[in-house]
Scaffold this motif. Sequence first.
Motif, PDB file in Angstrom:
ATOM      1  N   ILE A  26       0.846  -1.204   0.000  1.00  0.00           N
ATOM      2  CA  ILE A  26       0.000   0.000   0.000  1.00  0.00           C
ATOM      3  C   ILE A  26       0.882   1.255   0.000  1.00  0.00           C
ATOM      4  O   ILE A  26       0.612   2.211  -0.723  1.00  0.00           O
ATOM      5  N   ALA A  27       1.955   1.236   0.776  1.00  0.00           N
ATOM      6  CA  ALA A  27       2.881   2.383   0.814  1.00  0.00           C
ATOM      7  C   ALA A  27       3.504   2.597  -0.570  1.00  0.00           C
ATOM      8  O   ALA A  27       3.605   3.732  -1.056  1.00  0.00           O
ATOM      9  N   GLN A  28       3.896   1.508  -1.239  1.00  0.00           N
ATOM     10  CA  GLN A  28       4.460   1.614  -2.594  1.00  0.00           C
ATOM     11  C   GLN A  28       3.410   2.143  -3.578  1.00  0.00           C
ATOM     12  O   GLN A  28       3.725   2.946  -4.453  1.00  0.00           O
ATOM     13  N   PHE A  29       2.189   1.691  -3.410  1.00  0.00           N
ATOM     14  CA  PHE A  29       1.092   2.140  -4.269  1.00  0.00           C
ATOM     15  C   PHE A  29       0.886   3.652  -4.113  1.00  0.00           C
ATOM     16  O   PHE A  29       0.739   4.374  -5.098  1.00  0.00           O
ATOM     17  N   GLN A  30       0.919   4.120  -2.868  1.00  0.00           N
ATOM     18  CA  GLN A  30       0.743   5.549  -2.621  1.00  0.00           C
ATOM     19  C   GLN A  30       1.889   6.368  -3.219  1.00  0.00           C
ATOM     20  O   GLN A  30       1.665   7.453  -3.753  1.00  0.00           O
ATOM     21  N   GLN A  54       1.667   9.283  -6.186  1.00  0.00           N
ATOM     22  CA  GLN A  54       2.315  10.601  -6.152  1.00  0.00           C
ATOM     23  C   GLN A  54       3.131  10.832  -7.420  1.00  0.00           C
ATOM     24  O   GLN A  54       3.129  11.934  -7.975  1.00  0.00           O
ATOM     25  N   GLN A  55       3.831   9.793  -7.886  1.00  0.00           N
ATOM     26  CA  GLN A  55       4.588   9.902  -9.136  1.00  0.00           C
ATOM     27  C   GLN A  55       3.641  10.197 -10.291  1.00  0.00           C
ATOM     28  O   GLN A  55       3.933  11.028 -11.151  1.00  0.00           O
ATOM     29  N   ALA A  56       2.507   9.511 -10.314  1.00  0.00           N
ATOM     30  CA  ALA A  56       1.522   9.717 -11.381  1.00  0.00           C
ATOM     31  C   ALA A  56       1.014  11.150 -11.367  1.00  0.00           C
ATOM     32  O   ALA A  56       0.859  11.768 -12.424  1.00  0.00           O
ATOM     33  N   GLN A  57       0.777  11.690 -10.178  1.00  0.00           N
ATOM     34  CA  GLN A  57       0.321  13.080 -10.062  1.00  0.00           C
ATOM     35  C   GLN A  57       1.373  14.041 -10.604  1.00  0.00           C
ATOM     36  O   GLN A  57       1.051  14.980 -11.321  1.00  0.00           O
ATOM     37  N   ALA A  58       2.630  13.799 -10.264  1.00  0.00           N
ATOM     38  CA  ALA A  58       3.719  14.658 -10.727  1.00  0.00           C
ATOM     39  C   ALA A  58       3.834  14.596 -12.253  1.00  0.00           C
ATOM     40  O   ALA A  58       4.020  15.622 -12.914  1.00  0.00           O
ATOM     41  N   ILE A  59       3.692  13.413 -12.820  1.00  0.00           N
ATOM     42  CA  ILE A  59       3.769  13.245 -14.277  1.00  0.00           C
ATOM     43  C   ILE A  59       2.597  13.959 -14.946  1.00  0.00           C
ATOM     44  O   ILE A  59       2.769  14.626 -15.976  1.00  0.00           O
ATOM     45  N   THR A  60       1.425  13.860 -14.355  1.00  0.00           N
ATOM     46  CA  THR A  60       0.251  14.541 -14.903  1.00  0.00           C
ATOM     47  C   THR A  60       0.464  16.056 -14.899  1.00  0.00           C
ATOM     48  O   THR A  60       0.130  16.740 -15.869  1.00  0.00           O
ATOM     49  N   MET A  61       1.062  16.573 -13.827  1.00  0.00           N
ATOM     50  CA  MET A  61       1.342  18.011 -13.762  1.00  0.00           C
ATOM     51  C   MET A  61       2.369  18.415 -14.825  1.00  0.00           C
ATOM     52  O   MET A  61       2.230  19.449 -15.462  1.00  0.00           O
ATOM     53  N   GLN A  62       3.394  17.575 -15.021  1.00  0.00           N
ATOM     54  CA  GLN A  62       4.383  17.841 -16.071  1.00  0.00           C
ATOM     55  C   GLN A  62       3.713  17.870 -17.441  1.00  0.00           C
ATOM     56  O   GLN A  62       3.999  18.731 -18.267  1.00  0.00           O
ATOM     57  N   LYS A  63       2.827  16.909 -17.649  1.00  0.00           N
ATOM     58  CA  LYS A  63       2.117  16.812 -18.933  1.00  0.00           C
ATOM     59  C   LYS A  63       1.297  18.078 -19.188  1.00  0.00           C
ATOM     60  O   LYS A  63       1.319  18.629 -20.290  1.00  0.00           O
ATOM     61  N   GLN A  64       0.592  18.541 -18.168  1.00  0.00           N
ATOM     62  CA  GLN A  64      -0.213  19.761 -18.303  1.00  0.00           C
ATOM     63  C   GLN A  64       0.671  20.972 -18.592  1.00  0.00           C
ATOM     64  O   GLN A  64       0.330  21.814 -19.416  1.00  0.00           O
ATOM     65  N   SER A  65       1.813  21.037 -17.928  1.00  0.00           N
ATOM     66  CA  SER A  65       2.747  22.150 -18.128  1.00  0.00           C
ATOM     67  C   SER A  65       3.289  22.164 -19.556  1.00  0.00           C
ATOM     68  O   SER A  65       3.316  23.207 -20.206  1.00  0.00           O
ATOM     69  N   THR A  78       7.528  11.875 -24.456  1.00  0.00           N
ATOM     70  CA  THR A  78       8.206  11.213 -23.334  1.00  0.00           C
ATOM     71  C   THR A  78       7.302  11.173 -22.108  1.00  0.00           C
ATOM     72  O   THR A  78       7.157  10.131 -21.457  1.00  0.00           O
ATOM     73  N   VAL A  79       6.686  12.308 -21.796  1.00  0.00           N
ATOM     74  CA  VAL A  79       5.806  12.384 -20.626  1.00  0.00           C
ATOM     75  C   VAL A  79       4.587  11.470 -20.818  1.00  0.00           C
ATOM     76  O   VAL A  79       4.154  10.799 -19.881  1.00  0.00           O
ATOM     77  N   ASN A  80       4.056  11.409 -22.036  1.00  0.00           N
ATOM     78  CA  ASN A  80       2.922  10.519 -22.307  1.00  0.00           C
ATOM     79  C   ASN A  80       3.302   9.057 -22.063  1.00  0.00           C
ATOM     80  O   ASN A  80       2.526   8.293 -21.488  1.00  0.00           O
ATOM     81  N   ARG A  81       4.504   8.678 -22.498  1.00  0.00           N
ATOM     82  CA  ARG A  81       4.965   7.296 -22.273  1.00  0.00           C
ATOM     83  C   ARG A  81       5.126   7.026 -20.775  1.00  0.00           C
ATOM     84  O   ARG A  81       4.754   5.958 -20.286  1.00  0.00           O
ATOM     85  N   GLN A  82       5.677   8.006 -20.053  1.00  0.00           N
ATOM     86  CA  GLN A  82       5.832   7.853 -18.600  1.00  0.00           C
ATOM     87  C   GLN A  82       4.467   7.682 -17.935  1.00  0.00           C
ATOM     88  O   GLN A  82       4.303   6.842 -17.046  1.00  0.00           O
ATOM     89  N   GLU A  83       3.504   8.479 -18.386  1.00  0.00           N
ATOM     90  CA  GLU A  83       2.166   8.406 -17.809  1.00  0.00           C
ATOM     91  C   GLU A  83       1.539   7.038 -18.080  1.00  0.00           C
ATOM     92  O   GLU A  83       0.954   6.429 -17.181  1.00  0.00           O
ATOM     93  N   GLU A  84       1.682   6.535 -19.297  1.00  0.00           N
ATOM     94  CA  GLU A  84       1.130   5.215 -19.628  1.00  0.00           C
ATOM     95  C   GLU A  84       1.746   4.134 -18.743  1.00  0.00           C
ATOM     96  O   GLU A  84       1.044   3.261 -18.229  1.00  0.00           O
ATOM     97  N   ILE A  88       3.221   4.460 -15.722  1.00  0.00           N
ATOM     98  CA  ILE A  88       2.858   4.567 -14.306  1.00  0.00           C
ATOM     99  C   ILE A  88       1.402   4.155 -14.089  1.00  0.00           C
ATOM    100  O   ILE A  88       1.074   3.525 -13.090  1.00  0.00           O
ATOM    101  N   MET A  89       0.531   4.452 -15.045  1.00  0.00           N
ATOM    102  CA  MET A  89      -0.876   4.045 -14.900  1.00  0.00           C
ATOM    103  C   MET A  89      -1.007   2.520 -14.958  1.00  0.00           C
ATOM    104  O   MET A  89      -1.770   1.928 -14.190  1.00  0.00           O
TER     105      MET A  89
END
Length: 121
Positions: free
Chosen positions: A11-15, A19-30, A87-93, A95-96
């Motif tokens: 569960i800790a690893q999942f959380q 957080q990584q997914a959130q950071a990647i999503t923010m990078q993608k939006q930027s 690159t960010v899209n691949r990272q997002e895929e 991590i999801m």
Amino acid sequence: MELPKNIQHQIAQFQQAQQQAQAITMQKQSVDMQIKEAEKALEELNKVEGDSEVYKTAGNLLIKVDKDEVTIELEDKIETLKLREKTVNRQEERIMAKLQEMQSSIQEAMQGSGAPPGLGN
């Protein structure tokens, strides 16, 4: 009922992955916003006649620039940003997919331990 240590660890690893997914999503939006801004600037620049004065910002200053040079600069910037976007899209895929896999693994472990379903969010 306290969860077994291995499930708590999962569960800790999942959380952390969330957080990584959130950071990647923010990078993608930027990156997306930067692409849109650069494309809009290029669009406006293309409307300007060749002999018109063109300025760009440099910190708190406006500096007169050559239209052709700034056009090339914007085109290069857009190209670089679009590569970053891929690159960010691949990272997002990735991590999801990892999150989905981790969630399934946690649910299986919890069912096997007799713990109630759900991640307790």
